[in-house]
Write a protein that holds these residues in place. Sequence first.
Motif, PDB file in Angstrom:
ATOM      1  N   LEU A  96       1.527  -6.695 -44.758  1.00  8.51           N
ATOM      2  CA  LEU A  96       1.766  -5.269 -44.986  1.00  8.51           C
ATOM      3  C   LEU A  96       1.343  -4.450 -43.773  1.00  8.51           C
ATOM      4  O   LEU A  96       2.049  -3.535 -43.350  1.00  8.51           O
ATOM      5  CB  LEU A  96       1.010  -4.794 -46.235  1.00  8.51           C
ATOM      6  N   GLU A  97       0.196  -4.781 -43.214  1.00 10.03           N
ATOM      7  CA  GLU A  97      -0.320  -4.062 -42.054  1.00 10.03           C
ATOM      8  C   GLU A  97       0.637  -4.203 -40.871  1.00 10.03           C
ATOM      9  O   GLU A  97       0.928  -3.235 -40.178  1.00 10.03           O
ATOM     10  CB  GLU A  97      -1.701  -4.630 -41.695  1.00 10.03           C
ATOM     11  N   LEU A  98       1.157  -5.398 -40.665  1.00 10.73           N
ATOM     12  CA  LEU A  98       2.083  -5.631 -39.553  1.00 10.73           C
ATOM     13  C   LEU A  98       3.411  -4.903 -39.778  1.00 10.73           C
ATOM     14  O   LEU A  98       4.014  -4.407 -38.835  1.00 10.73           O
ATOM     15  CB  LEU A  98       2.305  -7.127 -39.338  1.00 10.73           C
ATOM     16  N   ARG A  99       3.833  -4.810 -41.033  1.00  9.95           N
ATOM     17  CA  ARG A  99       5.069  -4.084 -41.345  1.00  9.95           C
ATOM     18  C   ARG A  99       4.905  -2.591 -41.024  1.00  9.95           C
ATOM     19  O   ARG A  99       5.795  -1.965 -40.452  1.00  9.95           O
ATOM     20  CB  ARG A  99       5.418  -4.273 -42.825  1.00  9.95           C
ATOM     21  N   VAL A 100       3.750  -2.039 -41.397  1.00  5.36           N
ATOM     22  CA  VAL A 100       3.466  -0.636 -41.081  1.00  5.36           C
ATOM     23  C   VAL A 100       3.442  -0.437 -39.570  1.00  5.36           C
ATOM     24  O   VAL A 100       4.017   0.514 -39.033  1.00  5.36           O
ATOM     25  CB  VAL A 100       2.121  -0.190 -41.720  1.00  5.36           C
ATOM     26  N   ARG A 101       2.804  -1.346 -38.860  1.00 10.51           N
ATOM     27  CA  ARG A 101       2.717  -1.230 -37.399  1.00 10.51           C
ATOM     28  C   ARG A 101       4.093  -1.345 -36.760  1.00 10.51           C
ATOM     29  O   ARG A 101       4.375  -0.697 -35.761  1.00 10.51           O
ATOM     30  CB  ARG A 101       1.766  -2.281 -36.809  1.00 10.51           C
TER      31      ARG A 101
END
Length: 141
Positions: free
Chosen positions: A74-79
């Motif tokens: 999820l964090e990588l998708r946001v980034r």
Amino acid sequence: MNATATALPTEQEMLSAPADEYMSPAQLAFFRNRLQDEMNQLLENAHETTTHLQENEATPDPSDRASVEEEHTLELRVRDRERKLLKKIEEAIARIDTGDYGWCEETGEPIGIGRLLARPTATLCLEAQERREKLKKMHGG
């Protein structure tokens, strides 16, 4: 140089400015500052993510590991979304430099202060944006 000469206009001053002041040097400085602040925040977020991902140690418990992996995904998708926004911000700053900022790339009409305050990376006036979205819907995009 005194402080008033370098003070940027407020949002209210921008919205109430006469039409002949549209994309004046003060307004362009306001948007450059806003875009630069947003860029700095995105870069800071990216750095925090990198640090966070490097600090996380592997856990032997499979369910904990799955939770950590889901969080990372999820964090990588946001980034990734932020990375795309960063590119749009860089392009907007380049348009300020070339004198194209604030003007619809399709019609040449003013995009409008209100729209730019809401979305400083906008490249289309509202009418052109709505036309583009309707075309996308009609063509299943």
